[in-house]
Design a protein around this motif. Structure first.
Motif, PDB file in Angstrom:
ATOM      1  N   UNK A  21       0.818  -1.193   0.126  1.00 28.61           N
ATOM      2  CA  UNK A  21      -0.003   0.027   0.136  1.00 28.61           C
ATOM      3  C   UNK A  21       0.869   1.213  -0.074  1.00 28.61           C
ATOM      4  N   UNK A  22       2.028   1.159   0.640  1.00 28.02           N
ATOM      5  CA  UNK A  22       2.967   2.350   0.958  1.00 28.02           C
ATOM      6  C   UNK A  22       3.453   2.676  -0.599  1.00 28.02           C
ATOM      7  N   UNK A  23       3.719   1.750  -1.447  1.00 31.99           N
ATOM      8  CA  UNK A  23       4.165   1.892  -2.747  1.00 31.99           C
ATOM      9  C   UNK A  23       3.152   2.551  -3.553  1.00 31.99           C
ATOM     10  N   UNK A  24       1.869   1.889  -3.554  1.00 32.30           N
ATOM     11  CA  UNK A  24       0.771   2.539  -4.343  1.00 32.30           C
ATOM     12  C   UNK A  24       0.542   3.764  -3.954  1.00 32.30           C
ATOM     13  N   UNK A  25       0.539   4.211  -2.848  1.00 28.63           N
ATOM     14  CA  UNK A  25       0.308   5.751  -2.356  1.00 28.63           C
ATOM     15  C   UNK A  25       1.532   6.483  -2.802  1.00 28.63           C
ATOM     16  N   UNK A  26       2.806   6.145  -2.542  1.00 27.91           N
ATOM     17  CA  UNK A  26       3.885   6.760  -3.203  1.00 27.91           C
ATOM     18  C   UNK A  26       3.711   7.186  -4.546  1.00 27.91           C
ATOM     19  N   UNK A  27       3.249   6.316  -5.404  1.00 20.18           N
ATOM     20  CA  UNK A  27       3.202   6.239  -6.909  1.00 20.18           C
ATOM     21  C   UNK A  27       2.039   7.021  -7.285  1.00 20.18           C
ATOM     22  N   UNK A  28       1.059   7.153  -6.338  1.00 19.24           N
ATOM     23  CA  UNK A  28      -0.228   8.070  -6.873  1.00 19.24           C
ATOM     24  C   UNK A  28      -0.697   8.863  -5.471  1.00 19.24           C
ATOM     25  N   UNK A  29       0.080   9.690  -4.981  1.00 14.82           N
ATOM     26  CA  UNK A  29      -0.433  10.395  -3.831  1.00 14.82           C
ATOM     27  C   UNK A  29      -1.441  11.289  -4.198  1.00 14.82           C
ATOM     28  N   UNK A  30      -2.624  11.322  -3.144  1.00 15.99           N
ATOM     29  CA  UNK A  30      -3.853  11.979  -3.439  1.00 15.99           C
ATOM     30  C   UNK A  30      -3.473  13.622  -3.091  1.00 15.99           C
TER      31      UNK A  30
END
Lengths: 99, 99
Positions: free
Chosen positions: A77-86
Protein backbone atom coordinates in the motif's frame (compact mmCIF):
# COMPACT_ATOMS: atom_id res chain seq x y z
CA UNK A 1 -20.41 0.84 21.32
CA UNK A 2 -17.02 -0.63 22.16
CA UNK A 3 -15.91 -2.96 19.37
CA UNK A 4 -12.75 -2.60 17.33
CA UNK A 5 -10.79 -4.39 14.65
CA UNK A 6 -7.56 -5.87 16.05
CA UNK A 7 -6.02 -5.88 12.56
CA UNK A 8 -6.60 -2.11 12.35
CA UNK A 9 -4.74 -1.57 15.61
CA UNK A 10 -1.82 -3.74 14.49
CA UNK A 11 -1.59 -1.93 11.13
CA UNK A 12 -1.62 1.50 12.82
CA UNK A 13 1.18 0.45 15.15
CA UNK A 14 3.19 -1.06 12.30
CA UNK A 15 2.78 2.09 10.17
CA UNK A 16 4.70 4.05 12.81
CA UNK A 17 7.67 1.76 12.19
CA UNK A 18 10.69 3.42 10.57
CA UNK A 19 10.67 0.85 7.72
CA UNK A 20 7.52 2.49 6.32
CA UNK A 21 8.86 6.01 6.80
CA UNK A 22 11.69 5.01 4.46
CA UNK A 23 9.39 3.33 1.87
CA UNK A 24 6.82 6.15 1.69
CA UNK A 25 7.74 9.07 -0.58
CA UNK A 26 5.59 11.24 1.69
CA UNK A 27 4.34 10.61 5.23
CA UNK A 28 1.71 13.34 5.44
CA UNK A 29 -1.56 12.35 7.18
CA UNK A 30 -3.42 11.90 3.89
CA UNK A 31 -0.79 9.52 2.50
CA UNK A 32 -0.66 7.53 5.74
CA UNK A 33 -4.47 7.26 5.90
CA UNK A 34 -4.67 6.17 2.27
CA UNK A 35 -1.97 3.51 2.78
CA UNK A 36 -3.71 2.27 5.93
CA UNK A 37 -7.11 2.07 4.21
CA UNK A 38 -5.67 0.25 1.16
CA UNK A 39 -3.87 -2.27 3.36
CA UNK A 40 -6.80 -2.88 5.72
CA UNK A 41 -9.13 -3.60 2.79
CA UNK A 42 -6.85 -6.53 1.90
CA UNK A 43 -6.36 -7.92 5.40
CA UNK A 44 -8.51 -10.31 7.45
CA UNK A 45 -10.85 -8.48 9.79
CA UNK A 46 -10.87 -9.42 13.51
CA UNK A 47 -13.41 -7.50 15.53
CA UNK A 48 -13.52 -7.93 19.31
CA UNK A 49 -15.64 -6.39 22.03
CA UNK A 50 -13.39 -4.24 24.25
CA UNK A 51 -13.24 -6.53 27.28
CA UNK A 52 -11.68 -9.40 25.38
CA UNK A 53 -9.77 -6.93 23.20
CA UNK A 54 -6.68 -6.30 25.29
CA UNK A 55 -5.82 -10.02 25.83
CA UNK A 56 -6.70 -10.88 22.23
CA UNK A 57 -4.50 -8.08 20.84
CA UNK A 58 -1.50 -9.20 22.85
CA UNK A 59 -1.99 -12.88 21.90
CA UNK A 60 -2.50 -11.92 18.26
CA UNK A 61 0.47 -9.62 18.17
CA UNK A 62 2.70 -12.67 18.74
CA UNK A 63 1.15 -14.45 15.73
CA UNK A 64 3.87 -14.33 13.03
CA UNK A 65 1.47 -15.03 10.16
CA UNK A 66 -0.80 -12.07 10.90
CA UNK A 67 2.20 -9.81 11.49
CA UNK A 68 3.78 -10.74 8.17
CA UNK A 69 0.43 -10.28 6.39
CA UNK A 70 0.13 -6.80 7.89
CA UNK A 71 3.71 -5.86 6.92
CA UNK A 72 3.29 -7.27 3.39
CA UNK A 73 0.05 -5.33 2.74
CA UNK A 74 1.35 -2.11 4.30
CA UNK A 75 4.48 -2.31 2.14
CA UNK A 76 2.40 -2.79 -0.99
CA UNK A 77 0.00 0.00 0.00
CA UNK A 78 2.89 2.37 0.79
CA UNK A 79 4.24 1.83 -2.73
CA UNK A 80 0.79 2.34 -4.31
CA UNK A 81 0.30 5.62 -2.43
CA UNK A 82 3.84 6.82 -3.13
CA UNK A 83 3.17 6.27 -6.86
CA UNK A 84 -0.22 8.06 -6.77
CA UNK A 85 -0.34 10.50 -3.85
CA UNK A 86 -3.77 12.15 -3.44
CA UNK A 87 -2.40 15.15 -1.64
CA UNK A 88 -1.29 16.68 -4.95
CA UNK A 89 -4.96 16.87 -6.04
CA UNK A 90 -5.93 18.17 -2.57
CA UNK A 91 -3.26 20.85 -2.17
CA UNK A 92 -1.94 21.34 -5.69
CA UNK A 93 1.59 21.48 -4.18
CA UNK A 94 4.47 19.04 -4.75
CA UNK A 95 4.68 16.03 -2.41
CA UNK A 96 5.93 17.10 1.05
CA UNK A 97 8.57 14.38 1.28
CA UNK A 98 10.16 13.92 4.67
CA UNK A 99 13.55 12.92 3.06
CA UNK B 1 -5.13 8.55 11.96
CA UNK B 2 -8.53 9.00 10.34
CA UNK B 3 -9.60 5.78 8.64
CA UNK B 4 -12.73 3.84 9.38
CA UNK B 5 -14.64 0.81 8.18
CA UNK B 6 -17.88 1.85 6.39
CA UNK B 7 -19.39 -1.58 7.12
CA UNK B 8 -18.84 -0.99 10.86
CA UNK B 9 -20.73 2.28 10.68
CA UNK B 10 -23.62 0.72 8.76
CA UNK B 11 -23.85 -2.20 11.23
CA UNK B 12 -23.85 0.16 14.24
CA UNK B 13 -26.66 2.20 12.71
CA UNK B 14 -28.65 -0.93 11.80
CA UNK B 15 -28.25 -2.34 15.32
CA UNK B 16 -30.22 0.61 16.68
CA UNK B 17 -33.15 -0.48 14.53
CA UNK B 18 -36.16 -1.75 16.45
CA UNK B 19 -36.10 -5.07 14.55
CA UNK B 20 -32.95 -6.08 16.47
CA UNK B 21 -34.35 -4.89 19.79
CA UNK B 22 -37.14 -7.41 19.28
CA UNK B 23 -34.80 -10.27 18.19
CA UNK B 24 -32.27 -9.84 21.01
CA UNK B 25 -33.20 -11.46 24.34
CA UNK B 26 -31.09 -8.76 26.01
CA UNK B 27 -29.87 -5.42 24.66
CA UNK B 28 -27.26 -4.64 27.30
CA UNK B 29 -24.00 -3.10 26.01
CA UNK B 30 -22.11 -6.40 26.28
CA UNK B 31 -24.71 -8.29 24.21
CA UNK B 32 -24.84 -5.51 21.59
CA UNK B 33 -21.03 -5.38 21.34
CA UNK B 34 -20.78 -9.16 21.03
CA UNK B 35 -23.45 -9.24 18.30
CA UNK B 36 -21.72 -6.41 16.45
CA UNK B 37 -18.30 -8.10 16.62
CA UNK B 38 -19.70 -11.47 15.48
CA UNK B 39 -21.50 -9.86 12.54
CA UNK B 40 -18.57 -7.65 11.48
CA UNK B 41 -16.22 -10.63 11.40
CA UNK B 42 -18.46 -12.15 8.70
CA UNK B 43 -18.96 -9.02 6.61
CA UNK B 44 -16.80 -7.48 3.86
CA UNK B 45 -14.49 -4.78 5.20
CA UNK B 46 -14.49 -1.33 3.50
CA UNK B 47 -11.99 1.07 4.96
CA UNK B 48 -11.91 4.67 3.77
CA UNK B 49 -9.85 7.69 4.73
CA UNK B 50 -12.14 10.27 6.36
CA UNK B 51 -12.25 12.78 3.49
CA UNK B 52 -13.77 10.31 1.07
CA UNK B 53 -15.70 8.66 3.91
CA UNK B 54 -18.82 10.80 4.08
CA UNK B 55 -19.62 10.56 0.32
CA UNK B 56 -18.72 6.87 0.25
CA UNK B 57 -20.94 6.08 3.24
CA UNK B 58 -23.94 7.79 1.68
CA UNK B 59 -23.39 6.09 -1.71
CA UNK B 60 -22.88 2.73 0.00
CA UNK B 61 -25.86 3.07 2.24
CA UNK B 62 -28.08 2.98 -0.88
CA UNK B 63 -26.48 -0.32 -1.98
CA UNK B 64 -29.17 -2.98 -1.33
CA UNK B 65 -26.74 -5.91 -1.40
CA UNK B 66 -24.51 -4.54 1.36
CA UNK B 67 -27.54 -3.54 3.42
CA UNK B 68 -29.09 -6.99 3.19
CA UNK B 69 -25.73 -8.60 4.04
CA UNK B 70 -25.47 -6.41 7.15
CA UNK B 71 -29.05 -7.20 8.22
CA UNK B 72 -28.59 -10.94 7.59
CA UNK B 73 -25.37 -11.14 9.64
CA UNK B 74 -26.72 -8.96 12.45
CA UNK B 75 -29.84 -11.13 12.69
CA UNK B 76 -27.73 -14.28 12.87
CA UNK B 77 -25.35 -12.71 15.42
CA UNK B 78 -28.27 -11.48 17.56
CA UNK B 79 -29.59 -15.05 17.74
CA UNK B 80 -26.14 -16.45 18.61
CA UNK B 81 -25.69 -13.92 21.43
CA UNK B 82 -29.25 -14.40 22.71
CA UNK B 83 -28.57 -18.16 22.96
CA UNK B 84 -25.18 -17.67 24.73
CA UNK B 85 -25.11 -14.30 26.49
CA UNK B 86 -21.70 -13.52 28.04
CA UNK B 87 -23.13 -11.14 30.60
CA UNK B 88 -24.26 -14.08 32.76
CA UNK B 89 -20.60 -15.07 33.21
CA UNK B 90 -19.66 -11.39 33.80
CA UNK B 91 -22.41 -10.49 36.29
CA UNK B 92 -23.73 -13.86 37.46
CA UNK B 93 -27.25 -12.34 37.25
CA UNK B 94 -30.10 -13.35 34.95
CA UNK B 95 -30.25 -11.66 31.54
CA UNK B 96 -31.61 -8.09 31.85
CA UNK B 97 -34.19 -8.42 29.12
CA UNK B 98 -35.83 -5.20 27.99
CA UNK B 99 -39.16 -7.04 27.30
Amino acid sequence: MAVYNVTEQMAKEALHDSVFRSIMACTCQLCQDDALAIALNRLPVRYVATQQGEAYVKANYMQPQLQSDVLRELTRAAQVVSANPRHEQATGGTSQSNG
